[in-house]
Write an enzyme that holds these catalytic residues in place. Structure first.
Site, PDB file in Angstrom:
ATOM      1  N   ARG A 171      47.567  41.315  35.870  1.00  0.00           N
ATOM      2  CA  ARG A 171      47.638  41.116  34.425  1.00  0.00           C
ATOM      3  C   ARG A 171      47.617  42.456  33.684  1.00  0.00           C
ATOM      4  O   ARG A 171      48.097  42.551  32.566  1.00  0.00           O
ATOM      5  CB  ARG A 171      46.453  40.275  33.938  1.00  0.00           C
ATOM      6  CG  ARG A 171      46.516  38.805  34.314  1.00  0.00           C
ATOM      7  CD  ARG A 171      45.184  38.112  34.046  1.00  0.00           C
ATOM      8  NE  ARG A 171      44.764  38.147  32.663  1.00  0.00           N
ATOM      9  CZ  ARG A 171      45.139  37.270  31.730  1.00  0.00           C
ATOM     10  NH1 ARG A 171      45.928  36.280  32.056  1.00  0.00           N
ATOM     11  NH2 ARG A 171      44.700  37.364  30.498  1.00  0.00           N
ATOM     12  N   ARG A 175      49.503  52.890  33.389  1.00  0.00           N
ATOM     13  CA  ARG A 175      50.567  53.647  32.742  1.00  0.00           C
ATOM     14  C   ARG A 175      50.388  55.150  32.943  1.00  0.00           C
ATOM     15  O   ARG A 175      49.261  55.649  32.860  1.00  0.00           O
ATOM     16  CB  ARG A 175      50.592  53.348  31.234  1.00  0.00           C
ATOM     17  CG  ARG A 175      50.857  51.906  30.914  1.00  0.00           C
ATOM     18  CD  ARG A 175      51.588  51.763  29.589  1.00  0.00           C
ATOM     19  NE  ARG A 175      51.688  50.359  29.225  1.00  0.00           N
ATOM     20  CZ  ARG A 175      50.800  49.735  28.455  1.00  0.00           C
ATOM     21  NH1 ARG A 175      49.779  50.397  27.930  1.00  0.00           N
ATOM     22  NH2 ARG A 175      50.961  48.459  28.194  1.00  0.00           N
ATOM     23  N   ARG A 247      34.167  29.464  35.680  1.00  0.00           N
ATOM     24  CA  ARG A 247      33.182  30.363  35.075  1.00  0.00           C
ATOM     25  C   ARG A 247      32.981  29.924  33.639  1.00  0.00           C
ATOM     26  O   ARG A 247      33.927  29.489  32.967  1.00  0.00           O
ATOM     27  CB  ARG A 247      33.685  31.816  35.068  1.00  0.00           C
ATOM     28  CG  ARG A 247      33.920  32.393  36.413  1.00  0.00           C
ATOM     29  CD  ARG A 247      32.665  32.537  37.225  1.00  0.00           C
ATOM     30  NE  ARG A 247      31.878  33.709  36.850  1.00  0.00           N
ATOM     31  CZ  ARG A 247      30.683  33.982  37.366  1.00  0.00           C
ATOM     32  NH1 ARG A 247      30.114  33.133  38.231  1.00  0.00           N
ATOM     33  NH2 ARG A 247      30.026  35.072  37.016  1.00  0.00           N
ATOM     34  N   ARG A 277      31.417  42.627  28.419  1.00  0.00           N
ATOM     35  CA  ARG A 277      32.001  43.354  27.294  1.00  0.00           C
ATOM     36  C   ARG A 277      31.286  42.979  25.999  1.00  0.00           C
ATOM     37  O   ARG A 277      30.548  41.984  25.950  1.00  0.00           O
ATOM     38  CB  ARG A 277      33.493  43.058  27.171  1.00  0.00           C
ATOM     39  CG  ARG A 277      33.824  41.592  27.002  1.00  0.00           C
ATOM     40  CD  ARG A 277      35.341  41.374  27.005  1.00  0.00           C
ATOM     41  NE  ARG A 277      35.667  39.970  26.901  1.00  0.00           N
ATOM     42  CZ  ARG A 277      36.899  39.482  26.820  1.00  0.00           C
ATOM     43  NH1 ARG A 277      37.931  40.305  26.821  1.00  0.00           N
ATOM     44  NH2 ARG A 277      37.119  38.194  26.725  1.00  0.00           N
ATOM     45  N   GLU A 298      28.958  39.521  25.860  1.00  0.00           N
ATOM     46  CA  GLU A 298      29.572  38.417  26.608  1.00  0.00           C
ATOM     47  C   GLU A 298      29.079  38.438  28.057  1.00  0.00           C
ATOM     48  O   GLU A 298      29.219  39.445  28.746  1.00  0.00           O
ATOM     49  CB  GLU A 298      31.086  38.598  26.546  1.00  0.00           C
ATOM     50  CG  GLU A 298      31.868  37.469  27.119  1.00  0.00           C
ATOM     51  CD  GLU A 298      33.377  37.629  26.841  1.00  0.00           C
ATOM     52  OE1 GLU A 298      33.769  38.087  25.737  1.00  0.00           O
ATOM     53  OE2 GLU A 298      34.155  37.303  27.737  1.00  0.00           O
ATOM     54  N   TYR A 346      44.579  29.670  34.622  1.00  0.00           N
ATOM     55  CA  TYR A 346      44.186  30.503  33.497  1.00  0.00           C
ATOM     56  C   TYR A 346      45.444  30.895  32.738  1.00  0.00           C
ATOM     57  O   TYR A 346      46.252  31.670  33.245  1.00  0.00           O
ATOM     58  CB  TYR A 346      43.433  31.739  33.992  1.00  0.00           C
ATOM     59  CG  TYR A 346      42.890  32.540  32.839  1.00  0.00           C
ATOM     60  CD1 TYR A 346      42.098  31.919  31.883  1.00  0.00           C
ATOM     61  CD2 TYR A 346      43.187  33.878  32.683  1.00  0.00           C
ATOM     62  CE1 TYR A 346      41.618  32.622  30.802  1.00  0.00           C
ATOM     63  CE2 TYR A 346      42.696  34.591  31.611  1.00  0.00           C
ATOM     64  CZ  TYR A 346      41.915  33.963  30.676  1.00  0.00           C
ATOM     65  OH  TYR A 346      41.449  34.657  29.603  1.00  0.00           O
ATOM     66  N   ASP A 348      47.503  32.188  29.237  1.00  0.00           N
ATOM     67  CA  ASP A 348      47.475  32.821  27.919  1.00  0.00           C
ATOM     68  C   ASP A 348      48.095  31.874  26.893  1.00  0.00           C
ATOM     69  O   ASP A 348      48.861  30.978  27.242  1.00  0.00           O
ATOM     70  CB  ASP A 348      48.260  34.134  27.960  1.00  0.00           C
ATOM     71  CG  ASP A 348      47.500  35.208  28.737  1.00  0.00           C
ATOM     72  OD1 ASP A 348      46.266  35.105  28.837  1.00  0.00           O
ATOM     73  OD2 ASP A 348      48.146  36.149  29.251  1.00  0.00           O
TER      74      ASP A 348
HETATM   75  N1  UDP Z   1      39.169  43.668  34.609  1.00  0.00           N
HETATM   76  C1  UDP Z   1      38.306  44.629  35.066  1.00  0.00           C
HETATM   77  N2  UDP Z   1      37.849  45.566  34.187  1.00  0.00           N
HETATM   78  C2  UDP Z   1      38.195  45.578  32.892  1.00  0.00           C
HETATM   79  C3  UDP Z   1      39.070  44.589  32.424  1.00  0.00           C
HETATM   80  C4  UDP Z   1      39.534  43.646  33.301  1.00  0.00           C
HETATM   81  O1  UDP Z   1      37.941  44.641  36.234  1.00  0.00           O
HETATM   82  O2  UDP Z   1      37.711  46.453  32.144  1.00  0.00           O
HETATM   83  C5  UDP Z   1      39.648  42.663  35.577  1.00  0.00           C
HETATM   84  C6  UDP Z   1      38.809  41.368  35.542  1.00  0.00           C
HETATM   85  O3  UDP Z   1      38.710  40.861  36.857  1.00  0.00           O
HETATM   86  C7  UDP Z   1      39.641  40.467  34.672  1.00  0.00           C
HETATM   87  C8  UDP Z   1      41.056  40.894  35.038  1.00  0.00           C
HETATM   88  O4  UDP Z   1      40.975  42.292  35.288  1.00  0.00           O
HETATM   89  O5  UDP Z   1      39.420  39.110  34.959  1.00  0.00           O
HETATM   90  C9  UDP Z   1      42.102  40.608  34.003  1.00  0.00           C
HETATM   91  O6  UDP Z   1      41.726  41.227  32.789  1.00  0.00           O
HETATM   92  P1  UDP Z   1      42.088  40.597  31.389  1.00  0.00           P
HETATM   93  O7  UDP Z   1      41.704  41.553  30.340  1.00  0.00           O
HETATM   94  O8  UDP Z   1      43.476  40.101  31.442  1.00  0.00           O
HETATM   95  O9  UDP Z   1      41.084  39.352  31.390  1.00  0.00           O
HETATM   96  P2  UDP Z   1      40.749  38.335  30.207  1.00  0.00           P
HETATM   97  O10 UDP Z   1      39.573  38.916  29.510  1.00  0.00           O
HETATM   98  O11 UDP Z   1      41.970  38.221  29.350  1.00  0.00           O
HETATM   99  O12 UDP Z   1      40.424  37.115  30.930  1.00  0.00           O
END
Ligand code: UDP
Length: 365
Positions: A171, A175, A247, A277, A298, A346, A348
């Site tokens: 996902r 870059r 979850r 986060r 969260e 899951y 979007d």
């Molecule tokens: N992820 C991570 N660190 C981060 C952000 C994301 O390890 O700082 C991992 C985590 O397993 C997450 C996945 O990457 O479920 C996808 O991130 P995304 O931001 O798409 O998750 P969302 O919050 O949208 O479910």
């Protein structure tokens, strides 16, 4: 046709609207006291900030049809998701980009130099990454994996990243320039009046009736010509094969004066920090001004029977249970399972809308 829908989230709202416009009668049963499912937004009483009640939702898509659809029901404000991560005592830019790489390794690399540098760190012996961990080690190497992904993912999913599929990490882009837009899609924005107002506009049709605080029972199916069900697929079948794993999230709401963290989303990569986060919602509405601020820590944990399911847990090795439920669902003539909970994926918001439009188009009265 007389059609019932279980759930007033995006899936059923879009299908309901499309079918209402074709002349069908739509009755929606929503167990909660509000529409819009998990993208529900409401004003926080103390601060006036528009809060994403079930966690941050940023609308982004590459699909012009979907973007136009969303814009028909809401005025969108320009919004670019720029996430930061605090890890190992420092703040970095996400998704991993040239600034992240240069700051993390104390370098001043150009794009080409950074590419070679990361390749030297990456485990190139992994040719076809299957797990989350393999995907990370193959594309960013162990140092960045440990700092940004390993701890966060363990907290988020409660599982070792070896057991999770590579698709979860796919996902996120990596870059080798300074583009820190979290998404790579052409269209991105935030609805001016929030998502609930958008869903209310979608549902605003004379052929649609919404009952709030009203669960939908399987026994009601017989009363309708067709049912679209966006609740949990295992719940529909009374958990007859057992419960599917989800979850859930706990949000701890806090207030401050002014600006708490300077951005909408700050991730915490260290496993020792208990939350994944913090989101500070006034930064999602950059066009508004608020003196006070509200933010949410969260926390992710296993979903118990009375909790709200958020993330379906799809393991690398698959899940026999979901296959059993999906087999059963496929045999239903007049019930269609839709959305994140109905299909145990899951999704979007843009994918939800796209699938809902496709389902409506294929629906034969
Ligand atoms: N992820 C991570 N660190 C981060 C952000 C994301 O390890 O700082 C991992 C985590 O397993 C997450 C996945 O990457 O479920 C996808 O991130 P995304 O931001 O798409 O998750 P969302 O919050 O949208 O479910």
């Amino acid at each position: 046709m007389n059609i019932a829908m279980a759930g007033a989230g995006l899936s059923c709202a879009v299908i309901g609207r499309e079918l209402a416009e074709k002349g069908h009668t739509i009755t929606i049963f929503e167990a909660r006291s509000h529409i819009a499912g998990n993208c529900h937004t409401e004003r926080d009483e103390q601060t006036g900030v528009m809060v994403h009640a079930y966690g941050p939702h940023i609308f982004h898509t590459d699909n012009e049809e979907v973007w136009n659809y969303a814009n028909r029901y809401a005025k969108f404000q320009p919004y670019t998701n720029r996430v930061k991560s605090t890890t190992q005592g420092r703040v970095y830019s996400l998704p991993i980009n040239l600034l992240t790489i240069n700051q993390f390794f104390g370098e001043t690399l150009s794009p080409d130099e950074a590419k070679s540098f990361i390749e030297s760190k990456a485990d190139m012996s992994i040719t076809d990454p299957q797990s989350f961990e393999e995907q990370a080690l193959r594309f960013v190497g162990n140092d960045l994996y440990e700092a940004f992904f390993k701890g966060y993912t363990k907290k988020q999913w409660g599982l070792d990243p070896k057991k999770l599929p590579a698709s979860i990490l796919k996902r996120l882009p990596v870059r080798f320039n300074y583009d820190d837009n979290y998404f790579s899609h052409r269209f991105q924005g935030m609805p001016l009046e929030g998502y609930t107002a958008m869903v209310a506009n979608i549902l605003d049709h004379p052929n649609i009736t919404v009952h709030l605080n009203s669960g939908f029972e399987r026994s009601q199916v017989a009363d309708y010509d067709h049912v679209f069900y966006s609740g949990t697929i295992d719940g529909y079948y009374d958990y007859e094969f057992g419960r599917l794993p989800y979850r859930t999230l706990d949000f701890v709401k806090k207030y401050a004066e002014g600006d708490f963290q300077g951005c909408a989303v700050m991730n915490y990569g260290d496993e020792a920090v208990p939350y994944t986060r913090i989101s500070e919602h006034k930064h999602f509405a950059t066009w508004e001004e608020h003196e006070k601020t509200v933010y949410f820590e969260e926390y992710s944990r296993e979903c118990e029977p009375t909790d709200i399911p958020y993330y379906p847990i799809n393991l690398l090795e698959g899940n026999e249970l979901i296959a059993k439920y999906k087999d059963k669902a496929a045999q239903e003539d007049n019930v269609t399972f839709v959305g994140r909970l109905g299909t145990f994926r899951y999704l979007d918001m843009d994918v939800i809308i796209k699938e809902a439009l496709d389902i409506s188009l294929c629906f034969k009265a």
